[in-house]
Scaffold this active site. Structure first.
Site, mmCIF file in Angstrom:
data_model
loop_
_atom_site.group_PDB
_atom_site.id
_atom_site.type_symbol
_atom_site.label_atom_id
_atom_site.label_comp_id
_atom_site.label_asym_id
_atom_site.label_seq_id
_atom_site.Cartn_x
_atom_site.Cartn_y
_atom_site.Cartn_z
ATOM 1 N N HIS A 1 0.992 -0.991 0.154
ATOM 2 C CA HIS A 1 -0.121 0.024 -0.071
ATOM 3 C C HIS A 1 0.869 1.259 0.120
ATOM 4 C CE1 HIS A 1 -3.523 2.378 0.336
ATOM 5 N NE2 HIS A 1 -3.733 1.986 1.574
ATOM 6 N N HIS B 1 -2.012 -1.190 -11.523
ATOM 7 C CA HIS B 1 -2.880 -0.880 -10.432
ATOM 8 C C HIS B 1 -4.079 -1.911 -10.486
ATOM 9 C CE1 HIS B 1 -5.693 1.909 -8.264
ATOM 10 N NE2 HIS B 1 -4.543 2.401 -7.788
ATOM 11 N N ASP C 1 2.859 5.687 -7.365
ATOM 12 C CA ASP C 1 4.387 5.692 -6.842
ATOM 13 C C ASP C 1 5.628 5.248 -7.548
ATOM 14 O OD1 ASP C 1 3.366 4.760 -4.176
ATOM 15 O OD2 ASP C 1 2.454 2.956 -5.074
#
Length: 448
Positions: free
Chosen positions: A274, A325, A384
């Protein structure tokens, strides 16, 4: 029996007791990870706060990939970010106001709200002492424990009335930057042997500027501050289904106190699957910079990425971090924003070669993962992929990458908690698990 052996024996027993065959999930109709067979999320709730779109459904109900979109209270992310960037102003406070209230503030409301946040940024001396006592190398754990400590300092911690929830939310949002900055400075002193500096937040600075002031003692550029502000905006909310927000909603549904619920959210966000994922990307990028000789060679980049996917290189997990994702397909709107602005920051910092190399890794990583998995579903880089590189260019240490994520997401968490405790027909979130263990006959102790 030796205690060490008993621990080993108990652990070995777990190997058998935890076995659940994959086919059992399909047999009992279980949605593993709360995901449907087509990859969409299982619908478990309704919200007015955030919406994440990575696909649409056609007339036959099939998923159709589409460019990713993220909405805050009905406003598309790009529509919120573009004027803030164009006017070169700080916008995180405006987004926090929107998430908490459901409405965009006017100038007077925004000015008053900024002042309210600034008034609540300083920490009680007992919290500062607590941070010093909790010195350690994991800022997320210190943050969670400080949040729990705030319960004891709150004159009315268990009141879940709307007014009290809003007060607690504003105090948490305002104090997160200060807690994180102080915790890192104490870590820097106790672990790295550096001088200890504690800077009080300043009244005339935005939340992003104040954080950099407390962390870097004023050693930052205007672009650094605006980039951090943007990162806070795009990480502030991501719908009710992301793991940490769902954790906050599940715990809130029990009517527990705000601090216990938010501490649970912090624990969820800390996980490497996460909020901790951006560190994985940065470490991978450092490795690739060292092991790929020609940063412009697509052939050499492809070759190395394929070795990674085959578990022959880097950490041998078979993963290219930052690619893919759970919801977004064709693009992650947050990554699109960061990619463009990371280029501007790279120019200022003299790191354009690294930025161009990272873009090639994204381009070829998407292609290699798609080919390796033999999937027709589009794959994209996620948030990210660029966030860690931006933190690094700003000069922020890895120890606070995930805490900064929490500093942003506390806005979404508190908004979702308020909603969970105030909509009609609310009830405790309690899904079901099917037990597949055969019944057993009890064996007396002397016969075992």
């Amino acid at each position: 029996m030796r205690k060490e052996y008993l621990i080993y024996k108990l652990s070995d027993d777990v190997k058998e007791s935890c076995k659940i065959p994959k086919e059992a999930f399909q047999k009992y109709g279980v949605k593993r990870g709360l995901r449907n067979d087509d990859g969409s999320g299982v619908l478990v709730g309704l919200t007015n706060i955030g919406n994440v779109m990575g696909y649409e459904r056609d007339a036959d109900g099939h998923l159709v990939p589409c460019p990713g979109k993220l909405y805050y209270r009905g406003y598309e992310l790009d529509d919120l970010v573009s004027p803030i960037l164009k006017e070169k102003r700080f916008g995180f406070e405006e987004i926090v106001y929107l998430l908490l209230s459901g409405k965009l503030p006017d100038r007077e409301e925004l000015a008053a709200f900024r002042e309210l946040l600034n008034d609540n940024m300083p920490l009680d001396h007992r919290t500062i002492v607590n941070i010093i006592d909790l010195e350690g190398n994991n800022i997320m754990n210190i943050l969670a424990r400080c949040v729990l400590e705030m319960y004891t300092l709150d004159p009315n911690p268990d009141d879940i009335s709307r007014d009290n929830l809003m007060r607690q939310s504003i105090e948490l949002i305002a104090k997160f930057p200060t807690i994180i900055a102080y915790a890192y400075n104490i870590y820097r002193h106790s672990v790295q042997g550096r001088s200890l500096h504690i800077r009080h937040p300043r009244e005339n600075l935005s939340l992003a500027e104040n954080f950099l002031y407390m962390i870097k003692y004023g050693d930052y550029t205007p672009l650094d501050a605006h980039m951090l502000d943007l990162l806070l905006i795009i990480q502030a909310e991501h719908g009710g289904g992301n793991n940490s927000t769902f954790t906050v909603r599940v715990t809130s549904s029990t009517r527990t106190d705000t601090y216990s619920s938010i501490a649970a959210g912090i624990g969820s966000l800390k996980g490497p699957l996460h909020g901790g994922a951006n560190i994985k990307v940065v470490n991978m990028f450092h490795h690739l910079k060292e092991h790929i000789n020609d940063w412009t060679s697509i052939e050499e980049i492809d070759s190395y990425l394929k070795r990674m996917l085959n578990k022959e290189a880097y950490d041998k997990t078979g993963l290219i971090y930052g690619i893919g994702h759970a919801v977004y397909t064709m693009s992650d709107p947050r990554a699109v924003e960061l990619k463009r602005l990371a280029g501007e920051l790279a120019k200022e910092k003299g790191r354009s070669d690294e930025y161009n190399f990272l873009r090639l890794i994204e381009q070829e990583g998407v292609k290699c993962v798609s080919e390796f998995r033999k999937t027709r579903k589009p794959i994209c880089a996620n948030l990210d992929f660029y966030s860690g590189f931006i933190y690094e260019m700003i000069g922020l240490p890895q120890e606070i990458y995930t805490p900064i994520f929490a500093m942003a997401r506390i806005a979404g968490w508190t908004a979702h908690r308020i909603e969970e405790l105030n909509f009609e027909g609310r009830r405790i979130i309690r899904p079901a698990y099917t037990n597949i263990q055969n019944t057993k006959k009890y064996v007396p102790l002397e016969d075992r």
